[in-house]
Write an enzyme that holds these catalytic residues in place. Structure first.
Site, short mmCIF file in Angstrom:
data_model
loop_
_atom_site.label_atom_id
_atom_site.label_comp_id
_atom_site.label_asym_id
_atom_site.label_seq_id
_atom_site.Cartn_x
_atom_site.Cartn_y
_atom_site.Cartn_z
CD GLN A 98 45.08 -10.60 22.73
OE1 GLN A 98 45.67 -10.27 23.75
NE2 GLN A 98 44.83 -11.87 22.44
N GLY A 99 42.41 -6.74 20.91
CA GLY A 99 41.06 -6.51 21.40
C GLY A 99 40.25 -7.80 21.36
CD GLU A 149 47.80 -14.26 24.09
OE1 GLU A 149 46.82 -14.85 23.59
OE2 GLU A 149 47.69 -13.30 24.88
C1 LIG Z 1 47.91 -8.32 32.73
C2 LIG Z 1 46.80 -8.64 31.80
C3 LIG Z 1 46.86 -8.21 30.49
C4 LIG Z 1 45.83 -8.49 29.61
N1 LIG Z 1 45.91 -8.01 28.32
C5 LIG Z 1 44.90 -8.26 27.47
C6 LIG Z 1 44.92 -7.71 26.14
O1 LIG Z 1 45.84 -7.01 25.76
N2 LIG Z 1 43.91 -8.00 25.32
C7 LIG Z 1 42.86 -8.78 25.69
O2 LIG Z 1 42.01 -9.04 24.87
N3 LIG Z 1 42.78 -9.29 26.94
C8 LIG Z 1 43.77 -9.03 27.84
N4 LIG Z 1 43.71 -9.52 29.13
C9 LIG Z 1 42.49 -10.25 29.53
C10 LIG Z 1 42.68 -11.72 29.80
O3 LIG Z 1 42.81 -12.42 28.60
C11 LIG Z 1 41.47 -12.20 30.61
O4 LIG Z 1 41.48 -11.51 31.85
C12 LIG Z 1 41.53 -13.68 30.87
O5 LIG Z 1 41.32 -14.40 29.68
C13 LIG Z 1 40.48 -14.12 31.92
O6 LIG Z 1 39.21 -13.66 31.60
P1 LIG Z 1 38.33 -12.89 32.70
O7 LIG Z 1 39.16 -11.80 33.21
O8 LIG Z 1 37.05 -12.57 32.09
O9 LIG Z 1 38.12 -13.93 33.86
P2 LIG Z 1 37.01 -15.10 33.91
O10 LIG Z 1 37.03 -15.85 32.64
O11 LIG Z 1 35.73 -14.55 34.38
O12 LIG Z 1 37.64 -16.03 35.03
C14 LIG Z 1 37.48 -15.78 36.43
C15 LIG Z 1 38.05 -16.99 37.18
O13 LIG Z 1 37.32 -18.16 36.82
C16 LIG Z 1 38.16 -19.13 36.28
N5 LIG Z 1 37.53 -19.83 35.18
C17 LIG Z 1 36.87 -19.30 34.13
N6 LIG Z 1 36.47 -20.24 33.28
C18 LIG Z 1 36.90 -21.42 33.79
C19 LIG Z 1 36.81 -22.77 33.37
N7 LIG Z 1 36.22 -23.12 32.22
N8 LIG Z 1 37.39 -23.70 34.14
C20 LIG Z 1 38.00 -23.36 35.31
N9 LIG Z 1 38.11 -22.11 35.75
C21 LIG Z 1 37.56 -21.14 35.01
C22 LIG Z 1 39.37 -18.37 35.79
O14 LIG Z 1 40.50 -19.19 35.71
C23 LIG Z 1 39.50 -17.27 36.81
O15 LIG Z 1 40.19 -17.77 37.92
C24 LIG Z 1 44.72 -9.24 30.03
C25 LIG Z 1 44.64 -9.67 31.36
C26 LIG Z 1 45.66 -9.36 32.24
C27 LIG Z 1 45.52 -9.82 33.66
#
Ligand SMILES: Cc1cc2nc3c(=O)[nH]c(=O)nc-3n(C[C@H](O)[C@H](O)[C@H](O)COP(=O)(O)OP(=O)(O)OC[C@H]3O[C@@H](n4cnc5c(N)ncnc54)[C@H](O)[C@@H]3O)c2cc1C
Lengths: 395, 419
Positions: free
Chosen positions: B142-143, B262
């Site tokens: 998933q990208g 998902e």
């Molecule tokens: C094990 C694992 C597997 C993954 N696999 C995939 C994959 O296969 N494909 C893919 O596309 N992605 C994948 N991801 C990515 C995942 O979807 C993102 O890490 C996730 O959506 C959070 O985005 P971010 O890392 O940019 O954190 P951010 O969005 O920057 O968040 C950082 C912190 O701020 C908080 N935050 C952000 N926005 C808000 C808000 N509006 N209200 C309150 N708090 C907020 C978050 O909860 C978090 O605590 C994976 C992640 C993990 C950990």
């Protein structure tokens, strides 16, 4: 571990009939007891030694609807419905914080059902007719040990004499009969006592909750006939233990219903009250606790329904299931109550605002029959085994 | 990464029953004779941590076998390689779970790509892609996420530029689980910089076949030291219109279908056992559970199970586990709930936080032994410190716990949107 092995049916025994009962109760109570009326009725004075308010018309309606009879066996003129029907109904009762002795009477019903004596059946019939009944089973320490009591019973010449005091008796001023736990040489037994019998003195407690009453009941040499004994000395604890899960679930149901009111009311406030140019619910310090309230309520509600099914169908699981439900609900109630006041701000701290009524009802429910940490300690005995004696402390 | 990729729900009684007894019996009989022997190498806790070819091959063969037996994709039409049944995947899943079957490796394909393609694809796309997903012939990733677009997914900047009748893709995807093994990717990319939501489109793009030709996959190492995560760089990958899922500009809507599935709330039930062979599936039962752990660990001169504080913490978790299972049960039955989405939307949040808190208490019970890495010789009490670290993957992936609380507050309680 013999826990949670029985396979649950899809609907957890919640029949159309049970669903109908719950639905009707919700509609009726919403119409019959709007919030302003409840507030006017129970919160008319701030004096903690207030007179007991008992809306007899309301109780008569409750009786005519057959609610006290829901859990009474058919053989005694009741509906004999499964426990899940009763907990569904009591959820609605909690939702409107109904100031009627329904929960107390239901708890007495559960105990009477676990006694085989004909006089227990007679009293169940009276419950169908609308007689409020309560349990007088708690000692001065508020102990939930089935063997503890400060009332003694003595037999002489075919009569029984009760002496001593029962504490923390629910709805003491509304009950017409008490089921009294009393100590004899052979152990504790259970006895039916008319609230108007000579020698019975009811001393009301000044309590925090405005939606019920509680009191101390003195038995000053109260004499009752032999057939007033519904569980012989040595058998009282067993009868109480059998009814206990149903009692825990009754209070749990009341808490779940009341908490749902707290959640919906606070969410509504967060949708409408504007600060910093936005509705409060926009702010996550408000939004997330509201969600956590919902999660906690749903956990307790799930455990409640699960345990109610177990009570009717898997007796070996009942005690664990019911204690889990009560533990979950007690902590949940404390959390929801706290948040409901806090998130209402200043208005939530006033007498005038209805959240105080639910806060207080929940506070009472939380500890009634044992709070969360109490239940967990008992559960630990069953799930983890008793605590091994510390070496050296044995002798 | 989805709910279905969470290590596994704790095992309780079967959570629902269905009338299709014959199908259930078929599953049961087949599983009784056809579970693969445990491998002589370790398997990770969940599909998204598959790190070696031997792990993938083992699990892929298993998915293929279960697919051939009719246990995977039961509810998809036969013309797309499915079983042509209705409401049977849930039964197969229950039977897979109670048989202790291994999880299915093509988790992104099954849980995200297949439902998205099924609901939004052309007839040709459905016939081309769904069979290979169900059989695990083609592994998907998933990208979605990018360095600047995580929780705020609609901020995706990867760009697909229209050149003649082709799309040319540039961009940077991160945290892409399974990309190192993937044949295909579901890709959310921008086709219009003028509109945040309407400027997004959804593509099905080759990965393995395009390595070195506009696609680069770089491994990322997780905090646990484990592999499984990747960065995927697109530098001029060219695809045709047949790579586009639904219309240009409809990417957000397809992404929503994907995320719904998902997180376990979509109309199609994702195939899978949920339970890994590694299985300390329940925290109440078995040698991996907290009570057993507490009996074997010593704390202040006595069994940790005799410490009142520890006892309270364990029982709290056992209650939550039981509550979770009971809520799952209730979620399946309208008469036991008041709001159609209220319980479904809690699933991912409850499970990931329960597993995290359980692992934390397990470490506390272990005391100093929880300082040891799971590779430490003679470590008897399992992999709790590893599981604890790993649990953060699940409270972050597939919409963080914070985002889940936003969703619940907004959709169920009707509170004002936080963004
Ligand atoms: C094990 C694992 C597997 C993954 N696999 C995939 C994959 O296969 N494909 C893919 O596309 N992605 C994948 N991801 C990515 C995942 O979807 C993102 O890490 C996730 O959506 C959070 O985005 P971010 O890392 O940019 O954190 P951010 O969005 O920057 O968040 C950082 C912190 O701020 C908080 N935050 C952000 N926005 C808000 C808000 N509006 N209200 C309150 N708090 C907020 C978050 O909860 C978090 O605590 C994976 C992640 C993990 C950990």
């Amino acid at each position: 571990m013999p826990v949670h092995t029985a396979i649950r049916p899809d609907d957890l025994g919640f029949s159309d009939e049970a669903a109908m009962l719950k639905q009707t109760a919700r509609k009726l109570l919403a119409r019959r007891l709007p919030l302003e009326q409840l507030h006017k009725h129970v919160a008319g004075t701030i004096d903690p030694t207030r007179e007991c308010v008992f809306d007899r018309d309301l109780w008569t309606e409750v009786v005519e609807l057959g609610w006290p009879a829901v859990a009474v066996p058919k053989a005694c003129g009741g509906f004999g419905m499964p426990l899940c029907a009763m907990v569904g109904l009591l959820e609605e009762v909690g939702r409107v914080a109904l100031p009627c002795p329904l929960v107390a009477t239901f708890c007495a019903t559960a105990v009477l059902r676990s006694c085989r004596a004909p006089s227990a059946h007679e009293l169940l019939k009276k419950i169908v007719d609308g007689t409020p009944v309560s349990l007088a089973i708690t000692n001065r320490h508020g102990s939930w040990d089935h063997e503890d009591t400060d009332v003694r019973v003595r037999a002489s010449a075919g009569l029984l004499t009760l002496e001593g005091t029962a504490h923390y008796v629910q709805e003491a001023q509304k009950a017409e009969f008490f089921v009294v736990k009393a100590q004899a040489a052979e152990g504790v037994g259970l006895y039916i006592v008319d609230a108007r019998a000579p020698g019975v003195r009811i001393v009301p407690d000044a309590i925090v909750d405005l939606t019920r009453d509680q009191g101390q009941v003195d038995f000053g040499g109260v004499t009752v006939p032999a057939h007033a004994c519904i569980a012989k000395p040595g058998e009282g604890a067993k009868a109480l233990a059998a009814a206990w899960p149903a009692m825990l679930l009754a209070v749990t149901a009341d808490m779940v219903g009341a908490a749902e009111w707290q959640l919906q009311t606070t969410a509504e406030y967060a949708r409408t009250r504007v600060q910093f140019d936005r509705p409060l619910g926009f702010f996550q310090a408000v939004k997330h606790p509201l969600v956590d309230m919902m999660l906690a309520i749903d956990e307790a509600r799930s455990l409640l329904y699960d345990a109610a099914w177990a009570y009717d169908h898997a007796p070996e699981e009942t005690d664990v299931c019911a204690r889990m439900a009560k533990a979950s609900a007690s902590d949940m109630a404390a959390y929801c109550s706290g948040r409901s006041v806090q998130l209402h701000g200043g208005i939530g701290f006033t007498w005038e605002c209805a959240v105080q009524l639910y806060f207080k009802r929940q506070k009472h429910n939380e500890v009634l029959f044992g709070d969360g940490s109490f239940q967990r300690a008992v559960l630990a005995e069953q799930l983890l085994g008793p605590i091994a004696a510390v070496a050296g402390a044995e002798s | 990464m989805g709910v279905s990729t969470l290590p596994h729900a704790p095992v309780g009684e079967p959570l629902s029953s269905c009338d299709d007894t014959a199908f259930r019996m078929h599953c049961r009989t087949w599983l009784a004779g056809n579970l693969p022997p445990p491998p002589n190498f370790g398997l990770p806790v969940s599909a998204i941590e598959i790190a070696s070819d031997e792990q993938l091959t083992y699990l892929r063969n298993w998915q293929r076998a279960a697919y051939d037996a009719g246990l995977v994709g039961c509810d998809y039409p036969a013309c797309y390689g499915g079983g042509g049944r209705t409401d049977c995947q849930a039964i197969a899943n229950e039977e897979l779970r109670s048989a202790g079957a291994p999880y299915l490796p093509n988790i992104v394909g099954l849980g995200m790509a297949a439902p998205a393609i099924y609901h939004h694809g052309t007839e040709a796309q459905k016939r081309r892609f769904i069979p290979g997903i169900l059989s695990a012939d083609e592994i998907w990733c998933q990208g979605f996420s990018e360095p600047g677009a995580g929780s705020d997914l609609a901020n995706v900047q990867a760009f697909a530029e229209r050149r003649d009748d082709r799309w040319v893709i540039h961009g940077h995807k991160v945290w892409t689980s399974l990309a190192q093994f993937a044949d295909w990717m579901i890709l959310l990319a921008r086709t219009d910089r003028g509109h945040k939501y309407r400027g997004l489109s959804y593509f099905l793009v080759p990965i393995a076949a395009a390595l070195g030709r506009g696609v680069e996959v770089r491994p990322l190492i997780k905090m646990t030291g484990g592999l499984g995560f990747n960065e995927v760089l697109f530098d001029g990958l060219e695809v045709g219109d047949d790579a586009l899922l639904d219309q240009p500009g409809r990417g957000w809507s397809v992404a929503m279908t994907t995320l719904l599935h998902e997180r376990g709330g979509g109309p199609l039930v994702t195939p899978g056992a949920g339970v890994g062979l590694a299985g300390d599936a329940s925290q109440t039962r078995g040698p991996g559970g907290l009570p057993a752990l507490a009996r074997s660990c010593v704390r202040a001169g006595r069994a940790a199970a005799d410490d009142p504080v520890i006892r309270d913490k364990i029982v709290r978790l056992l209650i939550r586990e039981r509550g979770f299972l009971a809520t799952e049960h209730r979620a399946g039955h309208p008469v036991l709930q008041e709001h159609p989405q209220r319980l479904q939307l809690q699933h991912k949040l409850l499970l990931s936080e329960l597993l995290q808190d359980t692992a934390r208490v397990a470490c506390e019970i272990q005391g100093m032994a929880s300082t040891l890495h799971r590779s430490h010789p003679g470590l008897v009490a399992g992999e709790w410190s590893h599981k604890y670290m790993n649990s953060y993957g699940f409270t972050i992936a597939a919409g963080t716990s914070e985002v889940q609380r936003n969703i619940l507050g907004e959709r169920v309680l009707g509170l004002a949107k936080s963004k």
